[in-house]
Write a protein that holds these residues in place. Structure first.
Motif, PDB file in Angstrom:
ATOM      1  N   GLY A  14       0.885 -19.141   0.342  1.00 23.95           N
ATOM      2  CA  GLY A  14       0.901 -18.151  -0.719  1.00 23.95           C
ATOM      3  C   GLY A  14       0.604 -16.761  -0.174  1.00 23.95           C
ATOM      4  O   GLY A  14       0.215 -16.590   0.987  1.00 23.95           O
ATOM      5  N   LEU A  15       0.766 -15.764  -1.039  1.00 26.04           N
ATOM      6  CA  LEU A  15       0.549 -14.390  -0.586  1.00 26.04           C
ATOM      7  C   LEU A  15      -0.907 -14.165  -0.185  1.00 26.04           C
ATOM      8  O   LEU A  15      -1.181 -13.509   0.831  1.00 26.04           O
ATOM      9  N   SER A  16      -1.849 -14.728  -0.932  1.00 31.19           N
ATOM     10  CA  SER A  16      -3.264 -14.542  -0.590  1.00 31.19           C
ATOM     11  C   SER A  16      -3.591 -15.187   0.746  1.00 31.19           C
ATOM     12  O   SER A  16      -4.308 -14.601   1.581  1.00 31.19           O
ATOM     13  N   SER A  17      -3.060 -16.372   0.983  1.00 38.58           N
ATOM     14  CA  SER A  17      -3.301 -17.033   2.272  1.00 38.58           C
ATOM     15  C   SER A  17      -2.640 -16.274   3.415  1.00 38.58           C
ATOM     16  O   SER A  17      -3.209 -16.162   4.513  1.00 38.58           O
ATOM     17  N   ALA A  18      -1.453 -15.721   3.163  1.00 36.93           N
ATOM     18  CA  ALA A  18      -0.774 -14.939   4.190  1.00 36.93           C
ATOM     19  C   ALA A  18      -1.561 -13.674   4.517  1.00 36.93           C
ATOM     20  O   ALA A  18      -1.684 -13.294   5.687  1.00 36.93           O
ATOM     21  N   LEU A  19      -2.106 -13.028   3.496  1.00 35.54           N
ATOM     22  CA  LEU A  19      -2.922 -11.840   3.730  1.00 35.54           C
ATOM     23  C   LEU A  19      -4.198 -12.196   4.486  1.00 35.54           C
ATOM     24  O   LEU A  19      -4.644 -11.455   5.360  1.00 35.54           O
ATOM     25  N   GLY A  20      -4.799 -13.342   4.138  1.00 39.84           N
ATOM     26  CA  GLY A  20      -5.994 -13.777   4.859  1.00 39.84           C
ATOM     27  C   GLY A  20      -5.712 -14.035   6.324  1.00 39.84           C
ATOM     28  O   GLY A  20      -6.517 -13.687   7.204  1.00 39.84           O
ATOM     29  N   GLN A  21      -4.556 -14.645   6.612  1.00 40.82           N
ATOM     30  CA  GLN A  21      -4.179 -14.877   8.003  1.00 40.82           C
ATOM     31  C   GLN A  21      -3.940 -13.552   8.725  1.00 40.82           C
ATOM     32  O   GLN A  21      -4.329 -13.386   9.889  1.00 40.82           O
ATOM     33  N   VAL A  25      -5.345 -10.622   8.041  1.00 35.04           N
ATOM     34  CA  VAL A  25      -6.639  -9.964   8.257  1.00 35.04           C
ATOM     35  C   VAL A  25      -7.380 -10.593   9.431  1.00 35.04           C
ATOM     36  O   VAL A  25      -8.032  -9.899  10.225  1.00 35.04           O
ATOM     37  N   ALA A  26      -7.267 -11.905   9.572  1.00 35.48           N
ATOM     38  CA  ALA A  26      -8.001 -12.605  10.630  1.00 35.48           C
ATOM     39  C   ALA A  26      -7.407 -12.367  12.012  1.00 35.48           C
ATOM     40  O   ALA A  26      -8.133 -12.421  13.012  1.00 35.48           O
ATOM     41  N   GLU A  27      -6.104 -12.075  12.093  1.00 39.69           N
ATOM     42  CA  GLU A  27      -5.438 -12.029  13.390  1.00 39.69           C
ATOM     43  C   GLU A  27      -5.034 -10.631  13.837  1.00 39.69           C
ATOM     44  O   GLU A  27      -4.477 -10.490  14.931  1.00 39.69           O
ATOM     45  N   THR A  28      -5.282  -9.617  13.040  1.00 39.53           N
ATOM     46  CA  THR A  28      -4.887  -8.264  13.412  1.00 39.53           C
ATOM     47  C   THR A  28      -6.119  -7.388  13.619  1.00 39.53           C
ATOM     48  O   THR A  28      -7.236  -7.755  13.263  1.00 39.53           O
ATOM     49  N   ALA A  29      -5.889  -6.224  14.186  1.00 40.91           N
ATOM     50  CA  ALA A  29      -6.961  -5.281  14.490  1.00 40.91           C
ATOM     51  C   ALA A  29      -6.981  -4.170  13.444  1.00 40.91           C
ATOM     52  O   ALA A  29      -6.002  -3.964  12.721  1.00 40.91           O
ATOM     53  N   PRO A  30      -8.101  -3.452  13.334  1.00 42.14           N
ATOM     54  CA  PRO A  30      -8.138  -2.296  12.434  1.00 42.14           C
ATOM     55  C   PRO A  30      -7.114  -1.248  12.894  1.00 42.14           C
ATOM     56  O   PRO A  30      -6.749  -1.189  14.063  1.00 42.14           O
ATOM     57  N   PRO A  31      -6.634  -0.427  11.971  1.00 44.94           N
ATOM     58  CA  PRO A  31      -7.059  -0.292  10.569  1.00 44.94           C
ATOM     59  C   PRO A  31      -6.326  -1.188   9.584  1.00 44.94           C
ATOM     60  O   PRO A  31      -6.716  -1.286   8.425  1.00 44.94           O
ATOM     61  N   ILE A  32      -5.249  -1.867  10.034  1.00 41.16           N
ATOM     62  CA  ILE A  32      -4.457  -2.616   9.062  1.00 41.16           C
ATOM     63  C   ILE A  32      -5.228  -3.825   8.551  1.00 41.16           C
ATOM     64  O   ILE A  32      -5.084  -4.223   7.390  1.00 41.16           O
ATOM     65  N   SER A  33      -6.079  -4.416   9.390  1.00 36.87           N
ATOM     66  CA  SER A  33      -6.886  -5.542   8.919  1.00 36.87           C
ATOM     67  C   SER A  33      -7.898  -5.084   7.877  1.00 36.87           C
ATOM     68  O   SER A  33      -8.182  -5.812   6.915  1.00 36.87           O
ATOM     69  N   GLN A  34      -8.436  -3.887   8.030  1.00 35.12           N
ATOM     70  CA  GLN A  34      -9.394  -3.352   7.060  1.00 35.12           C
ATOM     71  C   GLN A  34      -8.729  -3.086   5.717  1.00 35.12           C
ATOM     72  O   GLN A  34      -9.265  -3.436   4.655  1.00 35.12           O
ATOM     73  N   GLU A  35      -7.565  -2.464   5.749  1.00 36.51           N
ATOM     74  CA  GLU A  35      -6.899  -2.090   4.504  1.00 36.51           C
ATOM     75  C   GLU A  35      -6.404  -3.317   3.748  1.00 36.51           C
ATOM     76  O   GLU A  35      -6.606  -3.441   2.533  1.00 36.51           O
ATOM     77  N   PHE A  36      -5.764  -4.256   4.431  1.00 31.24           N
ATOM     78  CA  PHE A  36      -5.293  -5.459   3.753  1.00 31.24           C
ATOM     79  C   PHE A  36      -6.452  -6.384   3.409  1.00 31.24           C
ATOM     80  O   PHE A  36      -6.364  -7.153   2.446  1.00 31.24           O
ATOM     81  N   MET A  87      -7.629  -5.013   0.212  1.00 29.57           N
ATOM     82  CA  MET A  87      -6.658  -5.414  -0.813  1.00 29.57           C
ATOM     83  C   MET A  87      -6.860  -6.870  -1.224  1.00 29.57           C
ATOM     84  O   MET A  87      -6.796  -7.211  -2.418  1.00 29.57           O
ATOM     85  N   LEU A  88      -7.136  -7.722  -0.244  1.00 27.18           N
ATOM     86  CA  LEU A  88      -7.372  -9.129  -0.544  1.00 27.18           C
ATOM     87  C   LEU A  88      -8.652  -9.316  -1.347  1.00 27.18           C
ATOM     88  O   LEU A  88      -8.696 -10.117  -2.294  1.00 27.18           O
ATOM     89  N   GLY A  99     -10.332 -10.029  -9.184  1.00 30.43           N
ATOM     90  CA  GLY A  99      -9.599  -9.983 -10.445  1.00 30.43           C
ATOM     91  C   GLY A  99      -8.619  -8.852 -10.584  1.00 30.43           C
ATOM     92  O   GLY A  99      -7.957  -8.718 -11.624  1.00 30.43           O
ATOM     93  N   VAL A 100      -8.499  -8.004  -9.566  1.00 33.95           N
ATOM     94  CA  VAL A 100      -7.539  -6.906  -9.621  1.00 33.95           C
ATOM     95  C   VAL A 100      -6.132  -7.469  -9.439  1.00 33.95           C
ATOM     96  O   VAL A 100      -5.897  -8.340  -8.588  1.00 33.95           O
ATOM     97  N   THR A 101      -5.187  -6.985 -10.244  1.00 34.52           N
ATOM     98  CA  THR A 101      -3.822  -7.482 -10.159  1.00 34.52           C
ATOM     99  C   THR A 101      -3.152  -6.988  -8.879  1.00 34.52           C
ATOM    100  O   THR A 101      -3.602  -6.034  -8.233  1.00 34.52           O
ATOM    101  N   LEU A 102      -2.065  -7.642  -8.518  1.00 34.24           N
ATOM    102  CA  LEU A 102      -1.315  -7.251  -7.331  1.00 34.24           C
ATOM    103  C   LEU A 102      -0.775  -5.835  -7.480  1.00 34.24           C
ATOM    104  O   LEU A 102      -0.777  -5.052  -6.522  1.00 34.24           O
ATOM    105  N   GLU A 103      -0.335  -5.504  -8.677  1.00 40.97           N
ATOM    106  CA  GLU A 103       0.181  -4.156  -8.928  1.00 40.97           C
ATOM    107  C   GLU A 103      -0.890  -3.102  -8.670  1.00 40.97           C
ATOM    108  O   GLU A 103      -0.636  -2.079  -8.012  1.00 40.97           O
TER     109      GLU A 103
END
Length: 286
Positions: free
Chosen positions: A131-138, A140-151, A154-155, A161-165
């Motif tokens: 799923g999208l949440s699991s993909a985002l978690g993967q 975040v775990a495998e990338t370096a900042p700043p993209i891991s911090q921002e996503f 987001m996760l 409870g915040v919507t995807l939009e």
């Protein structure tokens, strides 16, 4: 000669006036410093959070004042001209803003460089059945900042409870780059129309990578012009330093007279205008 009582009265009036003026100046300086401190700490707190740094902004304010005072004192000791020390003291007050803008630009550039690979990673995870949440978690775990911090933020927003939009909108506001806007728009369209999100992210990754390659070519072609701007700007300063060593008596008129100060102001204005014009010429936006 003035009578003694009249002289005493005039002296008392002058003393009271001096005390009132001193009180006014101290009060004005205190209020101004309090406002500057409040503005600085509020801005520094927001900017530090933007970099995911949790630093007491009051310590940053004290460090900024120390740097301003140290810079002004060093210029005054080296040149012996207070008229140069005061502008340097005030200019160092803008150092945090300049440093923040430089670090933020580098962070945004680093995010854009990481974005295509991140989108391909999310697309691959979605194709594998996650799923999208699991993909985002993967991601975040495998990338370096700043993209891991921002996503990662987001996760966490989605878990609260915040919507995807809304989380996509927050990401676009935190990272206001064309690549992020394109990615957010593609994800919104895919989620609203029910299209294949994996295919959409893959096409977006290819588009972003092509755009970054084009920007890299433009930066390589305009690098010589940018270097010329710094060389042209540094030549007058280097020449003044050499002449100050060779002819200190002649150059003393430049540092210690009003005509010399006016000349320095004109030189500084033309220096700034020249560098600005050259950088505007070579600044090509894709």
């Amino acid at each position: 000669m003035m009578p003694t009582d009249v002289l005493s009265l005039v002296t008392a009036v002058i003393a009271i006036s001096a005390v009132l003026i001193a009180w006014f100046v101290i009060d004005l300086g205190t209020v101004t410093m309090a406002r500057y401190r409040a503005s600085f700490t509020e801005r520094a707190h927001f900017q530090a959070q933007e970099f995911f740094l949790f630093i007491d902004p009051r310590k940053l304010f004290v460090a900024n004042l120390a740097i301003m005072a140290l810079g002004g004192i060093l210029v005054w000791v080296v040149t012996g001209a207070a008229v140069l020390a005061v502008p340097i003291f005030l200019a160092l007050g803008l150092l945090p803003r300049w440093l923040y803008s430089v670090l933020r630009a580098r962070r945004l550039e680093r995010f854009e460089q990481q974005l295509p690979d991140a989108l391909m990673m999310i697309s691959g995870a979605l194709r594998a059945g996650l799923g999208l949440s699991s993909a985002l978690g993967q991601l975040v775990a495998e990338t370096a900042p700043p993209i891991s911090q921002e996503f990662g933020l987001m996760l966490r927003e989605q878990r609260m409870g915040v919507t995807l939009e809304q989380s996509l909108g927050n990401l676009s506001r935190r990272i206001p780059t064309p690549s992020t806007t394109l990615t957010v728009s593609a994800m919104r369209i895919a989620s609203e129309t029910g299209g294949g999100l994996a295919e959409t992210l893959e096409r977006t990754a290819h588009t972003v990578r092509s755009r970054l390659q084009l920007e890299g070519k433009i930066r390589a072609l305009t690098a010589q012009g940018k270097l010329q701007a710094w060389v042209v700007g540094a030549l007058p300063l280097l020449l003044m330093g050499v002449l100050n060593k060779m002819e200190p008596e002649a150059m003393a008129h430049l540092w210690h007279t009003r005509e010399g100060w006016a000349t320095l102001v004109v030189i500084a204005i033309f220096e700034i205008l020249g560098i600005h014009v050259i950088r505007r010429i070579v600044a090509i936006d894709v």
